[in-house]
Design an enzyme around this catalytic site. Structure first.
Site: not given
Ligand SMILES: *Cc1c(COP(=O)(O)O)cnc(C)c1O
Length: 386
Positions: A123, A324
């Protein structure tokens, strides 16, 4: 003060926004936010300036809090993640990003010289967190399906064997839903005789899927994670962003002590924290129960399978990982992206089959997708994903 103090124009503006959100929310098929919830029983708690400031397991002087509910939520998540009995700690965060930041913070406090390894498919917020913390880091190649390239990880670890690794594992990547295999990562560390290592699991979405499937990939504390972050507003669904982070208590105690030394037991990243978010999560967990959660997860997985089949029927090259709900396909024509809320990345995009994405919505989406492809001149967009 009531909302009747609003001018007619301002009231209209709010009404317009409400209508806009109502319509758009049903076309949100590209982001993993469950829209299917009813928290009206909790509206009366919006009348309090409640606040869960500080450690949920310590008493606080600010008694307008919901920490008892927060602890019950955390205990459920400890069970979902196979946290070691009496050796875990955690809190309700503002979302997955804060949970990842907390995990990386604990790791960096344990191993100040450590190098963080994360895959290309990680991410986007993680690189920012590492920059904020000044943590040394190395990006590892990804496999075409989105998993970490374990051969590249092994080779990179081998070169830096003298430095404790902090492995940032994706438990469901954002674009492809790929799960980095914790068993394989642990095996590589053992093989290289690296004893001092930390593994953080970013289970933003899949952390609420894998506890409810029959054959989960290795992903939790039992498989060697040291901390795990899960989003609350994704699979569970919430009107405000929130999440949960859990870590092995032995690690947390070491950093808590170091902070106590400077005069405070301040174990969370944020100071003031939402007292409403724990109530939302608690309400969701209690109204669904484990059986209800398993049911919605299984239903989403089945619908994701249907979506893959239907797209393939129209010669759209769709696929997904085991366990998934993320259905990956080549980047659709612009016309489709204008009508539906879809997250593209380079030459791919995905449908995330959340509980509000019913088979009717899938049908409508697939029909629009096929029509958009057929009305489009042959272009580069149609190259198959790797
Ligand atoms: C959405 C997501 C995040 C971030 O999470 P938030 O709750 O939006 O802060 C981090 N890692 C992955 C793999 C995600 O899909």
């Amino acid at each position: 003060m009531t909302s009747s103090n609003l001018s007619p124009a301002d009231r209209q503006k709010l009404d317009d926004l409400h209508e806009q959100l109502r319509v758009i929310s049903l076309r949100n098929v590209g982001y993993p936010c469950n829209q299917d919830f009813d928290y009206s029983e909790l509206f009366r708690f919006l009348h309090f300036s409640a606040n869960n400031v500080g450690d949920p397991f310590h008493s606080t002087n600010y008694r307008l809090n919901t920490m008892e509910f927060e602890r019950e939520v955390l205990a459920d998540f400890a069970r979902f993640t196979h946290a070691p009995a009496d050796d875990w700690w955690g809190y309700v965060t503002s979302g997955g990003t804060e949970g990842n930041m907390y995990g990386l913070y604990v790791a960096r406090e344990l191993f100040p010289e450590g190098i963080c390894y994360f895959s290309e498919d990680t991410h986007y917020s993680v690189a920012k967190v590492l920059r904020l913390q000044h943590t040394r880091n190395i990006m590892i190649k990804s496999q075409p399906d989105g998993q970490m390239d374990y051969a590249d990880l092994r080779e990179t670890l081998r070169i830096h064997r003298d430095v404790p690794p902090i492995i940032f594992a994706n438990i469901g990547t954002t674009m492809k839903g790929a799960v980095d295999d914790l068993a394989q990562i642990r095996a590589i560390l053992d093989d290289l005789a690296i004893a001092n290592a930390y593994i953080h699991a970013d289970a933003a979405l899949s952390g609420m899927i894998l506890p409810f499937v029959d054959e989960p990939q290795p992903w939790n504390f039992a498989d060697g994670a040291d901390s795990i972050s899960i989003s609350g507003h994704k699979m569970l669904g919430a009107p405000v962003p929130c999440g949960v982070v859990l870590a092995r208590k032995a690690h947390v105690d070491r950093i808590a002590r170091s902070i106590e030394y400077i005069g405070a037991l301040d174990t969370t990243i944020a100071g003031s924290r939402s007292a409403f978010a724990p109530l939302l999560l608690w309400h969701r967990l209690r109204t669904m129960g484990d059986a209800g959660l398993r049911h919605i997860v299984q239903n989403c997985l089945a619908n994701a399978g249907i979506a893959v089949q239907q797209l393939r029927t129209h010669a759209i090259d769709a696929w997904r990982h085991p366990n998934s709900i993320t259905v990956v396909f080549p980047r659709p024509p612009q016309a489709l992206m204008e009508k539906w809320i879809i997250a593209p990345s380079k030459n791919i995009a995905h449908l995330i089959v959340m509980p509000h994405v019913t088979t009717d919505i899938i049908d409508a989406f697939v029909t629009d997708f096929a029509a958009a492809v057929n009305s489009e001149p042959r272009t580069k967009n149609r190259e198959p994903s790797s």
